[in-house]
Write an enzyme that holds these catalytic residues in place. Structure first.
Site, PDB file in Angstrom:
ATOM      1  N   ASP A 184      38.736  42.707  49.504  1.00 55.56           N
ATOM      2  CA  ASP A 184      39.179  41.731  50.506  1.00 55.56           C
ATOM      3  C   ASP A 184      38.756  42.141  51.914  1.00 55.56           C
ATOM      4  O   ASP A 184      39.436  41.805  52.899  1.00 55.56           O
ATOM      5  CB  ASP A 184      40.707  41.542  50.447  1.00 55.56           C
ATOM      6  CG  ASP A 184      41.171  41.030  49.085  1.00 55.56           C
ATOM      7  OD1 ASP A 184      40.415  40.262  48.454  1.00 55.56           O
ATOM      8  OD2 ASP A 184      42.277  41.414  48.648  1.00 55.56           O
TER       9      ASP A 184
ATOM     10  N   ASN B 182      35.023  34.731  48.329  1.00 56.61           N
ATOM     11  CA  ASN B 182      36.338  34.839  47.688  1.00 56.61           C
ATOM     12  C   ASN B 182      37.356  34.094  48.539  1.00 56.61           C
ATOM     13  O   ASN B 182      37.258  34.101  49.767  1.00 56.61           O
ATOM     14  CB  ASN B 182      36.740  36.328  47.598  1.00 56.61           C
ATOM     15  CG  ASN B 182      38.116  36.531  47.000  1.00 56.61           C
ATOM     16  OD1 ASN B 182      38.433  35.951  45.965  1.00 56.61           O
ATOM     17  ND2 ASN B 182      38.938  37.349  47.633  1.00 56.61           N
TER      18      ASN B 182
ATOM     19  N   SER C 206      42.257  32.873  53.691  1.00 58.73           N
ATOM     20  CA  SER C 206      40.937  33.215  54.235  1.00 58.73           C
ATOM     21  C   SER C 206      39.887  33.046  53.141  1.00 58.73           C
ATOM     22  O   SER C 206      40.142  33.371  51.983  1.00 58.73           O
ATOM     23  CB  SER C 206      40.901  34.680  54.695  1.00 58.73           C
ATOM     24  OG  SER C 206      41.947  34.980  55.586  1.00 58.73           O
TER      25      SER C 206
ATOM     26  N   HIS D 134      41.280  34.195  49.557  1.00 57.90           N
ATOM     27  CA  HIS D 134      42.387  35.151  49.529  1.00 57.90           C
ATOM     28  C   HIS D 134      43.567  34.557  50.301  1.00 57.90           C
ATOM     29  O   HIS D 134      43.392  34.069  51.424  1.00 57.90           O
ATOM     30  CB  HIS D 134      41.951  36.464  50.173  1.00 57.90           C
ATOM     31  CG  HIS D 134      43.013  37.512  50.144  1.00 57.90           C
ATOM     32  ND1 HIS D 134      43.359  38.194  48.991  1.00 57.90           N
ATOM     33  CD2 HIS D 134      43.846  37.968  51.117  1.00 57.90           C
ATOM     34  CE1 HIS D 134      44.331  39.033  49.264  1.00 57.90           C
ATOM     35  NE2 HIS D 134      44.650  38.915  50.540  1.00 57.90           N
TER      36      HIS D 134
END
Ligand code: GRF
Length: 234
Positions: free
Chosen positions: A160, A122, A151, A124
């Site tokens: 997250d 992911n 990140s 973020h």
């Protein structure tokens, strides 16, 4: 579906890692991946772009580049888990070996993230572990942070909260607004995501036991993006 770390590395015959991208909106990170792929700078095959929003511009962008797309409406499923099971059944059927969440705005059920451990990443927009969740630019400004960033992390059951692969940092300028900060960070996000996907596709980065390995060794801190767009030890 079985998976070994070795299968993350494209074989000499295929060379391209099949990836799926999940996106809920604009899709600028998806567009960056497509551009890098088409320029020959990213050894991946984008085999599916999927969304929880049928009107997501990301889907239209993928279609314009001949990439198979899928929209699934969460409201037509009885639970988050059923939706995610259906979505990831499609992802598995696409042959994707890595799933990239690029502006995908739904939390994924833990049964699915656990099954796909080490195979979902992911992006973020914060320097994790700071500011998990939403409104990251606002929160960085409110805190008076001198530095902000983005990140890329492996996805775990914790929002997250999975192991961070790499970060890109920018200075916060006097007078910055949420919009100016977001805009300045976005191009760095794109380069960061391309670098991380490329590093996984080449077998340089992988996840093991909740840790990020870089060239086989656990990293003591998130990797950095150098000016040339390469990942380096911090
Ligand atoms: C990006 O800021 C990304 O970091 C966050 O959502 C935004 C998506 O932007 N997760 P886009 O849809 O890729 O343009």
């Amino acid at each position: 579906m079985s998976f070994t770390p070795e299968s993350r590395v494209p074989s000499p015959e295929s060379r391209l890692l099949p990836i799926a991208v999940l996106a809920s909106g604009r899709g600028s990170n998806l567009a960056a991946l497509i551009d890098a792929r088409e320029a020959g700078g990213l050894p991946v095959d984008i085999v599916l772009v999927a969304s929880d929003k049928a009107d997501a511009p990301a889907l239209r962008h993928a279609e314009a580049h001949g990439i198979p797309t899928l929209a699934l409406d969460p409201k037509t499923f009885a639970s988050r888990r059923e939706f995610d099971e259906a979505l990831f059944a499609n992802v598995a059927a696409s042959g994707a070996q890595l799933v990239v969440l690029a502006g995908y705005m739904r939390i994924i059920d833990a049964t699915v993230t656990t099954r796909w451990t080490g195979r979902i990443i992911n992006i973020h927009p914060s320097l994790l572990p700071k500011y998990r969740g939403l409104h990251t630019h606002r929160r960085a400004l409110k805190a008076g942070d001198p530095e902000h960033g983005a990140s890329v992390h492996f996805v775990s059951a914790e929002l997250d909260g999975g192991p961070v692969i790499a970060q890109a940092r920018i200075d916060v300028h006097p007078g910055d607004t949420e919009d100016s900060l977001a805009a300045r960070l976005l191009s760095r996000e794109h380069r960061l995501l391309i670098a991380c996907v490329g590093a996984i596709a080449c077998g340089e980065v992988r996840e093991r036991d909740g840790k990020v390995l870089f060239h086989g060794d656990p990293i003591p801190a998130p990797l950095r993006l150098d000016p040339g767009g390469h990942l380096t030890l911090a």
